[in-house]
Every structure is written in structure tokens, then in C-alpha cells.
Design a protein around this motif. Structure first.
Motif, PDB file in Angstrom:
ATOM      1  N   ILE A   1      45.132  20.674  44.231  1.00 33.69           N
ATOM      2  CA  ILE A   1      46.238  21.405  43.617  1.00 33.69           C
ATOM      3  C   ILE A   1      46.963  22.222  44.673  1.00 33.69           C
ATOM      4  N   THR A   2      48.260  21.969  44.861  1.00 32.78           N
ATOM      5  CA  THR A   2      49.064  22.725  45.821  1.00 32.78           C
ATOM      6  C   THR A   2      50.381  23.137  45.162  1.00 32.78           C
ATOM      7  N   PRO A   3      50.968  24.255  45.595  1.00 31.71           N
ATOM      8  CA  PRO A   3      52.293  24.640  45.094  1.00 31.71           C
ATOM      9  C   PRO A   3      53.361  23.745  45.712  1.00 31.71           C
ATOM     10  N   SER A   4      54.502  23.639  45.047  1.00 31.53           N
ATOM     11  CA  SER A   4      55.584  22.798  45.555  1.00 31.53           C
ATOM     12  C   SER A   4      56.714  23.599  46.185  1.00 31.53           C
ATOM     13  N   ASN A   5      56.645  24.945  46.079  1.00 35.26           N
ATOM     14  CA  ASN A   5      57.663  25.782  46.719  1.00 35.26           C
ATOM     15  C   ASN A   5      57.059  27.156  47.010  1.00 35.26           C
ATOM     16  N   PRO A   6      57.689  27.934  47.892  1.00 34.11           N
ATOM     17  CA  PRO A   6      57.141  29.250  48.272  1.00 34.11           C
ATOM     18  C   PRO A   6      56.983  30.200  47.096  1.00 34.11           C
ATOM     19  N   SER A   7      57.858  30.103  46.094  1.00 31.03           N
ATOM     20  CA  SER A   7      57.756  30.984  44.929  1.00 31.03           C
ATOM     21  C   SER A   7      56.465  30.723  44.162  1.00 31.03           C
ATOM     22  N   GLN A   8      56.117  29.457  43.990  1.00 39.98           N
ATOM     23  CA  GLN A   8      54.864  29.114  43.315  1.00 39.98           C
ATOM     24  C   GLN A   8      53.661  29.615  44.117  1.00 39.98           C
ATOM     25  N   ALA A   9      53.705  29.448  45.431  1.00 39.31           N
ATOM     26  CA  ALA A   9      52.605  29.903  46.281  1.00 39.31           C
ATOM     27  C   ALA A   9      52.415  31.411  46.156  1.00 39.31           C
ATOM     28  N   ASN A  10      53.518  32.152  46.165  1.00 39.19           N
ATOM     29  CA  ASN A  10      53.443  33.604  46.058  1.00 39.19           C
ATOM     30  C   ASN A  10      52.922  34.034  44.689  1.00 39.19           C
ATOM     31  N   THR A  11      53.363  33.346  43.636  1.00 39.58           N
ATOM     32  CA  THR A  11      52.893  33.670  42.282  1.00 39.58           C
ATOM     33  C   THR A  11      51.394  33.456  42.150  1.00 39.58           C
ATOM     34  N   LEU A  12      50.901  32.335  42.689  1.00 42.92           N
ATOM     35  CA  LEU A  12      49.468  32.037  42.598  1.00 42.92           C
ATOM     36  C   LEU A  12      48.638  33.084  43.328  1.00 42.92           C
ATOM     37  N   LEU A  13      49.055  33.443  44.547  1.00 44.54           N
ATOM     38  CA  LEU A  13      48.262  34.369  45.355  1.00 44.54           C
ATOM     39  C   LEU A  13      48.399  35.817  44.895  1.00 44.54           C
ATOM     40  N   SER A  14      49.601  36.203  44.485  1.00 49.12           N
ATOM     41  CA  SER A  14      49.856  37.610  44.152  1.00 49.12           C
ATOM     42  C   SER A  14      49.526  37.952  42.706  1.00 49.12           C
ATOM     43  N   ASN A  15      49.622  36.966  41.815  1.00 50.37           N
ATOM     44  CA  ASN A  15      49.434  37.260  40.392  1.00 50.37           C
ATOM     45  C   ASN A  15      48.323  36.437  39.748  1.00 50.37           C
ATOM     46  N   THR A  16      48.547  35.133  39.645  1.00 53.39           N
ATOM     47  CA  THR A  16      47.644  34.286  38.871  1.00 53.39           C
ATOM     48  C   THR A  16      46.192  34.368  39.329  1.00 53.39           C
ATOM     49  N   LEU A  17      45.969  34.314  40.649  1.00 53.85           N
ATOM     50  CA  LEU A  17      44.605  34.271  41.173  1.00 53.85           C
ATOM     51  C   LEU A  17      44.105  35.629  41.677  1.00 53.85           C
ATOM     52  N   SER A  18      44.922  36.665  41.570  1.00 54.72           N
ATOM     53  CA  SER A  18      44.553  37.965  42.155  1.00 54.72           C
ATOM     54  C   SER A  18      43.279  38.541  41.554  1.00 54.72           C
ATOM     55  N   GLY A  19      43.073  38.316  40.254  1.00 56.79           N
ATOM     56  CA  GLY A  19      41.871  38.857  39.610  1.00 56.79           C
ATOM     57  C   GLY A  19      40.609  38.122  40.005  1.00 56.79           C
ATOM     58  N   VAL A  20      40.648  36.790  39.972  1.00 56.59           N
ATOM     59  CA  VAL A  20      39.446  36.009  40.276  1.00 56.59           C
ATOM     60  C   VAL A  20      39.061  36.106  41.742  1.00 56.59           C
ATOM     61  N   LEU A  21      40.016  36.436  42.618  1.00 58.83           N
ATOM     62  CA  LEU A  21      39.697  36.592  44.037  1.00 58.83           C
ATOM     63  C   LEU A  21      38.766  37.772  44.278  1.00 58.83           C
ATOM     64  N   GLN A  22      38.714  38.700  43.314  1.00 61.05           N
ATOM     65  CA  GLN A  22      37.870  39.880  43.463  1.00 61.05           C
ATOM     66  C   GLN A  22      36.464  39.673  42.890  1.00 61.05           C
ATOM     67  N   VAL A  23      36.230  38.501  42.295  1.00 58.76           N
ATOM     68  CA  VAL A  23      34.939  38.227  41.648  1.00 58.76           C
ATOM     69  C   VAL A  23      34.153  37.221  42.480  1.00 58.76           C
ATOM     70  N   PRO A  24      33.082  37.668  43.149  1.00 59.95           N
ATOM     71  CA  PRO A  24      32.316  36.741  43.999  1.00 59.95           C
ATOM     72  C   PRO A  24      31.535  35.723  43.175  1.00 59.95           C
ATOM     73  N   THR A  25      31.313  34.562  43.764  1.00 65.59           N
ATOM     74  CA  THR A  25      30.525  33.528  43.088  1.00 65.59           C
ATOM     75  C   THR A  25      29.083  33.494  43.608  1.00 65.59           C
ATOM     76  N   ALA A  26      28.736  34.407  44.510  1.00 66.33           N
ATOM     77  CA  ALA A  26      27.395  34.417  45.106  1.00 66.33           C
ATOM     78  C   ALA A  26      26.323  34.646  44.054  1.00 66.33           C
ATOM     79  N   CYS A  27      25.194  33.927  44.188  1.00 60.98           N
ATOM     80  CA  CYS A  27      24.096  34.090  43.238  1.00 60.98           C
ATOM     81  C   CYS A  27      23.103  35.154  43.707  1.00 60.98           C
ATOM     82  N   LEU A  28      23.046  35.409  45.020  1.00 63.82           N
ATOM     83  CA  LEU A  28      22.208  36.468  45.599  1.00 63.82           C
ATOM     84  C   LEU A  28      20.732  36.312  45.236  1.00 63.82           C
TER      85      LEU A  28
END
Length: 302
Positions: A187-214
Motif C-alpha cells: 500500500i502506497t500513497p499516490s500523491n504527497p497529500s495522501q502521504a502527509n494525511t497518512l503520516l500526520s493523521n490516519t496513522l499517528s495514533g497507532v504509531l504510538q502503540v508498540p507491538t512488542a510482546c516483551l
């Protein structure tokens, strides 16, 4: 500040000062032709670093908005362009994009990452877990078929953020070819606006949640020199083919304090442990949580 040079790139950079617990902002000028840099304190307008040689491991590819560079033991985050000339020059040359690699292509993660990083420059690499609603938002943002939602929301995905010349368009075309060769969905964005939306908004919450099992796991740390050598994908592939599972991946940049704390257990045990601390502060590392088939993961992986 030194006299203006046509070869100089000007950025706004931030450094977190641990003593007063505050961010300090600087104008950072990088002279690509001579590999030198200088810094001016934004608040006081005073010279903070006279024009000096940057560490040899730093290259022009490290200087982009959103990137981190370590200069004289200070981890600087580049937060903006410092002037319109630099913005005009680098916005296309260092355009940021991303690719989501689903879990159903897990056995090919290493090869896919390796091929992409041979052509593009690494910004970040992280495993993320997407709930169905977030996966659906991702798919709608990039105008993909909603049949892909179950694929993205099953287990963890690998998020690879890169930059390069015409990054969004170039990465999209490159990943289209990779999808065919590895018989997978990328899955890749097709324009810079989509890329910015994904990184700044859509995925911003899940980026803070680690998947490590520890639990029942160990750490593989890909150090800066190996990351610079674009060996990360090959290392991931060797881990997977070695019979181990990867439960979490994240990029990390050490300052001297955190590097010393991380290597505390090696002091007095490993010769020249202090040199390792210095080396770890020279750029980005990739932390990989490795899980084995039994409780002896640490020993087996070592």
C-alpha cells in the motif's frame, strides 16, 4: 552567521536540552559541498556552532525535514526549512513517502525492505497493528479497494517511511513492480497529500502503540553503521530464515546518555564499551524484537 553560500541548505532544527527539560531551536546550515555545518540559536541570535566539519558518517541524504542528525553528541530533529531557497531545492529531491507491507508477505519482509532501501533513503521503520476502522481509513485515503481492509487488519503490518527524488511517485511505481514479483499487496500513497494525511493523521495514533510482546524474546539492534550500509533488509531476512519470529521493529536514535544507559551492563565486561556508546550516537539504529520457538530465545539467537 557565516556569509551566505549557494551550496548551503538552511533548516530549522530542535534539540531537547535535558537539564532545563526544554526544546531549543536553531538555524542549522549544512554545506553539502564541503560537508560542514553551522548553527545559530534562534532565540538569542548568537552563534552556537561555528562552521565545522560534520561527522564522516553524515551525508546529504541525512538532511531533510523530519530527519534526525547527531552533531557533537546532540540529537537534532530537523523540523522545517530555514528559507525558501532550501525548500524549493529539496521538497522534490527529498520527498517523503511510505509503504505498508501486510503480514501475509511476512516471509518476504526482508527482501522487500532491502530492495526499497537500495533505492530510497530510510526515514523510519516500524511494525504497527491496525484495527479495522483504521485500516478502512487507510484504504479510503489512498483510494484502494476496500477488500484490502481484512489484509491490513490481520496481525501486524510493517510501515516503511523513506525519502528520495520525487519520492511519492517513484516509490509507488517501484512498489507496483515489487508487488508483482513478490505476489503481495503493498500500500502506497499516490500523491504527497495522501502521504502527509497518512503520516500526520490516519496513522499517528497507532504509531504510538508498540507491538512488542516483551516476553520470551530478545533484542537485535542494527547499529548505525549497518543501517547506513543499507543492510537492514538483509538482516531482517536472515532472522526470519533463521527460524525466528519478529514481533516488533522500530527505528531509534540514541543520544550519549541513553546509549550509556543501554550499554551499562557491558561496562567492565566488553573491552572499549565506551566506544560502542559513541558509535551508537552516530545515526539511526533499528531495534528488532526477536521471538524463538522455545524459552531459550536469548541463547539461541546469540
Amino acid at each position: 552567521m557565516a556569509a551566505k553560500s549557494d551550496e548551503g541548505w538552511l533548516f530549522v532544527a530542535e534539540w531537547f536540552d535535558p537539564m532545563p527539560q526544554m526544546k531549543r531551536q536553531y538555524l542549522l546550515k549544512y554545506f553539502a559541498d564541503v560537508k560542514m555545518a553551522e548553527m545559530v540559536d534562534v532565540k538569542s541570535k548568537k552563534m552556537f556552532l561555528k562552521k565545522s566539519k560534520v561527522p564522516p558518517e553524515l551525508t546529504s541524504a541525512d538532511f531533510f525535514v523530519g530527519g534526525k542528525v547527531v552533531l557533537y553528541s546532540r540529537e537534532l530533529t530537523i523540523v522545517d526549512y530555514g528559507d525558501s531557497k532550501t525548500r524549493k531545492l529539496l521538497e522534490v529531491q527529498s520527498q517523503k513517502s511510505l509503504v505498508l507491507i501486510p503480514s501475509n508477505s511476512y516471509t518476504s519482509w526482508g527482501n522487500i525492505v532491502d530492495e526499497i532501501l537500495q533505492r530510497f533513503n530510510l526515514v523510519g521503520l516500524q511494525t504497527i497493528s491496525l484495527q479495522s476502522d483504521i485500516a478502512d481509513e487507510v484504504i479510503r485515503t489512498v483510494d484502494e479497494n476496500d477488500n484490502l481492509v481484512p489484509i491490513l487488519s490481520k496481525n501486524v503490518c510493517l510501515l516503511l517511511v523513506v525519502h528520495g527524488q520525487n519520492g511519492v511517485d517513484a516509490l509507488g511505481k517501484f512498489c507496483f513492480d515489487l508487488s508483482d514479483r513478490y505476489n503481495c499487496v503493498l500500500i502506497t500513497p499516490s500523491n504527497p497529500s495522501q502521504a502527509n494525511t497518512l503520516l500526520s493523521n490516519t496513522l499517528s495514533g497507532v504509531l504510538q502503540v508498540p507491538t512488542a510482546c516483551l516476553s520470551d524474546s530478545t533484542l537485535c539492534l542494527v547499529k548505525p553503521h549497518a543501517v547506513k550500509a543499507k543492510a537492514t533488509g538483509k538482516i531482517i531476512d536472515q532472522i526470519i530464515n533463521g527460524g525466528f519470529d519478529i514481533s516488533a521493529i522500530s527505528t531509534v536514535t540514541f543520544d550519549r546518555t541513553t546509549a550509556d544507559e543501554f550499554l551499562e551492563v557491558y561496562k567492565g565486561v566488553v573491552p572499549n564499551a565506551g566506544d560502542y556508546s559513541i558509535q551508537m550516537c552516530t545515526g539511526m539504529s533499528v531495534a528488532i524484537e526477536v521471538v524463538g520457538q522455545d524459552e531459550n530465545t536469548v541463547v539461541a539467537f546469540r
